[in-house]
Design a protein around this motif. Structure first.
Motif, short mmCIF file in Angstrom:
data_model
loop_
_atom_site.label_atom_id
_atom_site.label_comp_id
_atom_site.label_asym_id
_atom_site.label_seq_id
_atom_site.Cartn_x
_atom_site.Cartn_y
_atom_site.Cartn_z
N GLY A 35 0.80 -1.21 0.00
CA GLY A 35 0.00 0.00 0.00
C GLY A 35 0.83 1.26 0.00
O GLY A 35 0.36 2.33 -0.38
N GLU A 36 2.12 1.14 0.39
CA GLU A 36 3.00 2.31 0.45
C GLU A 36 3.83 2.50 -0.81
O GLU A 36 4.60 3.45 -0.93
CB GLU A 36 3.95 2.21 1.65
N THR A 37 3.70 1.58 -1.77
CA THR A 37 4.49 1.68 -3.00
C THR A 37 4.13 2.94 -3.77
O THR A 37 2.95 3.24 -3.99
CB THR A 37 4.25 0.45 -3.89
N VAL A 38 5.14 3.69 -4.18
CA VAL A 38 4.93 4.91 -4.97
C VAL A 38 5.03 4.57 -6.45
O VAL A 38 5.99 3.91 -6.87
CB VAL A 38 5.98 5.99 -4.59
N ILE A 39 4.08 5.00 -7.22
CA ILE A 39 4.03 4.71 -8.65
C ILE A 39 4.31 5.99 -9.43
O ILE A 39 3.74 7.04 -9.15
CB ILE A 39 2.67 4.11 -9.05
N HIS A 40 5.19 5.87 -10.43
CA HIS A 40 5.56 7.01 -11.27
C HIS A 40 5.14 6.74 -12.72
O HIS A 40 4.87 5.60 -13.10
CB HIS A 40 7.07 7.24 -11.21
N ASP A 41 5.10 7.79 -13.51
CA ASP A 41 4.81 7.63 -14.93
C ASP A 41 5.79 6.67 -15.57
O ASP A 41 7.00 6.76 -15.33
CB ASP A 41 4.88 8.98 -15.65
N GLY A 42 5.29 5.74 -16.36
CA GLY A 42 6.15 4.79 -17.05
C GLY A 42 6.43 3.52 -16.27
O GLY A 42 7.06 2.60 -16.80
N ASP A 43 5.98 3.45 -15.01
CA ASP A 43 6.19 2.23 -14.22
C ASP A 43 5.37 1.08 -14.80
O ASP A 43 4.27 1.27 -15.34
CB ASP A 43 5.78 2.45 -12.76
N GLU A 44 5.92 -0.13 -14.65
CA GLU A 44 5.22 -1.34 -15.08
C GLU A 44 4.41 -1.89 -13.91
O GLU A 44 4.95 -2.14 -12.84
CB GLU A 44 6.23 -2.40 -15.54
N ILE A 45 3.10 -2.06 -14.11
CA ILE A 45 2.23 -2.60 -13.08
C ILE A 45 1.75 -3.97 -13.53
O ILE A 45 1.23 -4.13 -14.63
CB ILE A 45 1.02 -1.68 -12.82
N GLY A 46 1.96 -4.96 -12.68
CA GLY A 46 1.53 -6.33 -12.99
C GLY A 46 0.43 -6.77 -12.06
O GLY A 46 0.51 -6.58 -10.85
N LEU A 47 -0.64 -7.35 -12.62
CA LEU A 47 -1.73 -7.94 -11.84
C LEU A 47 -1.64 -9.44 -12.01
O LEU A 47 -1.70 -9.94 -13.14
CB LEU A 47 -3.09 -7.41 -12.32
N MET A 48 -1.50 -10.17 -10.91
CA MET A 48 -1.18 -11.58 -10.99
C MET A 48 -2.17 -12.42 -10.19
O MET A 48 -2.46 -12.10 -9.04
CB MET A 48 0.23 -11.84 -10.45
#
Length: 218
Positions: A35-48
């Motif tokens: 929940g504390e992960t910071v996401i930036h433009d261009g980051d790869e997000i994986g749903l597993m």
């Protein structure tokens, strides 16, 4: 992370119900997200979906390493002792390689997982494995690192195959070398249990009723 979750919740509400129930896990840039992960433009997000051996950690348990790192894995370069490959492995070659590490080795505990033709009450004619490239390799390297730190072992080798594995074929190899057998056995068992718990690898079984993605196996 909250902004991303809120957007997904609005756009794909059914999927986010699965995320809330831990039926779908999330990774950012090939590292497990919190929940504390910071996401930036261009980051790869994986749903597993859940891994073939279970989920991210056993119920009610969170590893000390995950807690210390906030759930994030360290970055690893290519590790000669952990790998994922499509081709079969040679037990003789890998055993000779690990024994050559040190003259102090007094025993090597070996686990080999093989493809069986019957599972969950159904005949199985084929197995296929898929993995999250990058994250899976990092996870195997982290399992080895933790095994070397937690047990009195000299070396650990972890190999997992992906793609189609024929019935009777080799799937996974775990080897733990130590001066004495108790630590070798303990480390070997811990490694396979941890692999099945936290590594993003998925198994598909071909049965008379069609194909089935396996969520959990003991």
């Amino acid at each position: 992370m909250k902004n991303v979750l809120d957007r997904l919740r609005n756009e794909i509400p059914h999927l986010m119900e699965w995320v809330g129930e831990k039926k779908v896990l999330m990774a950012v840039n090939q590292e497990m997200a919190t929940g504390e992960t910071v996401i930036h433009d261009g980051d790869e997000i994986g749903l597993m979906p859940p891994f073939s051996g279970g989920g991210l950690g056993r119920p009610g348990e969170k590893s000390k390493k995950a807690a210390a790192d906030g759930g994030r894995l360290k970055k690893y370069s290519a590790d000669p002792w952990t790998r994922i490959q499509t081709e079969d492995f040679s037990l003789d070659e890998e055993l000779g390689r690990i024994k050559a590490v040190s003259k102090r080795i007094g025993g090597v505990a070996v686990f080999i997982g093989t493809a069986r033709d019957f599972s969950n009450g159904r005949s199985v004619s084929r197995l296929d494995y898929e993995h999250y490239a990058g994250l899976a390799e990092k996870t195997l390297a982290e399992i080895r690192r933790r095994a070397l730190a937690q047990f009195q072992v000299i070396e650990v080798c972890i190999i997992h195959r992906t793609g189609e594995v024929p019935i009777g074929g080799n799937i996974v190899l775990i080897m733990a070398a130590a001066a004495y057998r108790p630590e070798a056995f303990r480390a070997c068992r811990w490694c396979i249990d941890e692999l099945k718990s936290v590594t993003p690898i998925w198994k598909k079984e071909t049965t008379p009723d069609g194909t089935v993605w396996v969520e959990e196996r003991p």
